[in-house]
Design a protein around this motif. Structure first.
Motif, mmCIF file in Angstrom:
data_model
loop_
_atom_site.group_PDB
_atom_site.id
_atom_site.type_symbol
_atom_site.label_atom_id
_atom_site.label_comp_id
_atom_site.label_asym_id
_atom_site.label_seq_id
_atom_site.Cartn_x
_atom_site.Cartn_y
_atom_site.Cartn_z
ATOM 1 N N GLY A 1 47.657 25.663 -53.945
ATOM 2 C CA GLY A 1 48.199 26.612 -52.969
ATOM 3 C C GLY A 1 48.269 28.045 -53.446
ATOM 4 N N GLN A 2 47.712 28.342 -54.621
ATOM 5 C CA GLN A 2 47.834 29.691 -55.176
ATOM 6 C C GLN A 2 46.719 30.636 -54.721
ATOM 7 N N SER A 3 45.748 30.135 -53.997
ATOM 8 C CA SER A 3 44.643 30.973 -53.541
ATOM 9 C C SER A 3 45.082 31.863 -52.379
ATOM 10 N N TRP A 4 44.540 33.084 -52.378
ATOM 11 C CA TRP A 4 44.779 34.021 -51.272
ATOM 12 C C TRP A 4 43.727 33.835 -50.187
ATOM 13 N N ARG A 5 44.160 33.998 -48.931
ATOM 14 C CA ARG A 5 43.233 33.996 -47.806
ATOM 15 C C ARG A 5 43.665 35.043 -46.786
ATOM 16 N N PRO A 6 42.704 35.721 -46.175
ATOM 17 C CA PRO A 6 43.022 36.511 -44.974
ATOM 18 C C PRO A 6 42.999 35.564 -43.775
ATOM 19 N N ASN A 7 43.851 35.796 -42.799
ATOM 20 C CA ASN A 7 43.940 34.899 -41.642
ATOM 21 C C ASN A 7 43.875 35.700 -40.346
ATOM 22 N N LEU A 8 43.355 35.066 -39.303
ATOM 23 C CA LEU A 8 43.103 35.753 -38.028
ATOM 24 C C LEU A 8 43.363 34.805 -36.874
ATOM 25 N N HIS A 9 44.252 35.200 -35.965
ATOM 26 C CA HIS A 9 44.510 34.359 -34.796
ATOM 27 C C HIS A 9 43.307 34.388 -33.863
ATOM 28 N N ILE A 10 43.046 33.268 -33.222
ATOM 29 C CA ILE A 10 41.855 33.124 -32.387
ATOM 30 C C ILE A 10 41.862 34.108 -31.208
ATOM 31 N N LYS A 11 43.037 34.466 -30.708
ATOM 32 C CA LYS A 11 43.078 35.448 -29.601
ATOM 33 C C LYS A 11 42.739 36.851 -30.095
ATOM 34 N N ASP A 12 43.132 37.173 -31.325
ATOM 35 C CA ASP A 12 42.733 38.462 -31.898
ATOM 36 C C ASP A 12 41.231 38.478 -32.148
ATOM 37 N N LEU A 13 40.678 37.350 -32.554
ATOM 38 C CA LEU A 13 39.222 37.248 -32.713
ATOM 39 C C LEU A 13 38.516 37.537 -31.391
ATOM 40 N N CYS A 14 38.983 36.921 -30.320
ATOM 41 C CA CYS A 14 38.366 37.147 -29.008
ATOM 42 C C CYS A 14 38.445 38.614 -28.609
ATOM 43 N N ASN A 15 39.575 39.232 -28.889
ATOM 44 C CA ASN A 15 39.733 40.637 -28.528
ATOM 45 C C ASN A 15 38.791 41.523 -29.344
ATOM 46 N N SER A 16 38.567 41.169 -30.606
ATOM 47 C CA SER A 16 37.646 41.957 -31.431
ATOM 48 C C SER A 16 36.220 41.867 -30.897
#
Length: 359
Positions: free
Chosen positions: A204-219
């Motif tokens: 669990g020590q790894s970093w990840r960027p995360n993105l909600h699917i609705k924000d993806l659609c808006n992008s």
């Protein structure tokens, strides 16, 4: 304004949310998908709209006739994550690269705008710095290498007549009709709801960027609307720095949102994964993929775009939806929601050929 959009992979995890999103924005949408994962929907799709046309088709078979009258292609289709047990990485991903280049070439010849769904996973491994679009890439898997190879092909195709866009999405989360429980936040939330426990397949020590699917659609919507006419591929990371998180911290946020959930580690007790759904073939106790990402560029190029879904808000939204649909362990473990397991099932039952076509 560009009005007619074709989406490859329209029936998948992303596509089944993007289609109604763009229809609600007033677009005419054509969806193309080969339908590997349509056996069961977690949430009713209910896409009945006079402006929507669906074509069941392998992306490898797209030709100019399918693109007549299309203003924009949003290319989502591809194989996600690990290669299958009986197929090496090159055999899985080479066709994806080939059909992506073919599709982009057709779009170039017809003057169609091209938006490619890439991934922040191309960065692979970072230190403590925020990685941006100029940072070195270090793909750790066949999937992420494939994304970068397609970007390279698009860069080669770019000229004064063709200005493609590659959106490097952070790790996506959030509810979808064609759900995926094999991506980290969705898996942890689904597990907490159905088993009252959260099992990590790494430390669990790894970093990840995360993105909600609705924000993806808006992008994607904002990128369709973007006036971009340069002789090079436009690459943008899509997400928000606030959602750069360690996996362990995501797990603890799930615990906070659903009190009583117990946190366990697969390395301490491999027998708890009796359905073989949690183990990640790329992870052996520790996940080498760890990176934090900068999203400054997209804010400069598309000032009106902002992510509206911090991870905690997205988790609480999923909890509400899962409660409403009465998510249980049987639904959660349905193989359709685990891309590798479903593809291997279709291969092992001879429904698919070795080159991943329907028999």
């Amino acid at each position: 304004m560009l009005k007619s959009v074709l989406i490859t992979g329209s029936e998948g995890y992303l596509g089944s949310v993007l289609v109604p999103f763009l229809l609600n924005k007033g677009f005419e949408v054509t969806g193309i998908d080969t339908c590997f994962f349509n056996e069961y929907a977690l949430i009713d799709k209910n896409v009945e709209n006079k402006n929507y046309r669906f074509i069941k088709l392998d992306v490898r078979d797209i030709n100019e006739n399918h693109l007549k009258g299309i203003d924009v292609v949003v290319h989502l289709a591809g194989i996600s994550n690990d290669p299958m047990c009986k197929m090496n990485s090159e055999k899985v991903y080479s066709p994806t690269r080939d059909y992506s280049k073919k599709l982009a070439t057709i779009c170039k010849s017809l003057g169609i705008k091209f938006i490619f769904a890439s991934s922040c996973s191309v960065y692979g491994v970072g230190k403590n710095e925020l990685l941006n679009e100029s940072s070195n890439v270090n793909p750790q898997t066949g999937y992420s290498l494939n994304k970068y190879q397609i970007e390279t092909d698009l860069e080669e195709l770019s000229d004064s007549s063709f200005s493609p866009i590659a959106l490097r999405f952070a790790t996506v989360f959030g509810a979808s009709p064609n759900m995926r429980f094999d991506i980290v936040i969705n898996m942890l939330v689904g597990m907490a709801v159905t088993r009252n426990k959260i099992i990590l397949n790494s430390d669990g020590q790894s970093w990840r960027p995360n993105l909600h699917i609705k924000d993806l659609c808006n992008s994607i919507f904002k990128s369709i609307d973007l006036e971009y006419k340069k002789e090079q591929l436009l690459v943008m990371n899509i997400g928000d720095e606030i959602n750069n998180l360690k996996i362990i911290d995501i797990a603890k946020t799930v615990q906070d949102c659903l009190p009583g959930s117990k946190l366990e580690f697969l390395s301490e007790n491999p027998n708890i994964d009796i359905d073989n759904l949690i183990k990640d073939r790329k992870v052996d106790g520790k996940d080498t993929r760890t990176y934090k990402v900068s999203f400054e560029k997209v804010r400069k190029i598309i000032p009106s775009f902002r992510c509206e879904w911090p991870v905690e808000r997205g988790i609480r939204n999923m909890l509400e939806i899962f409660k409403e649909i009465k998510l249980d362990d049987i639904k959660y473990k349905n193989k359709c929601f685990y891309r590798l397991q479903q593809l291997e099932h279709l291969l092992n039952t001879n429904q698919l050929s070795d080159n991943l076509r329907w028999n």
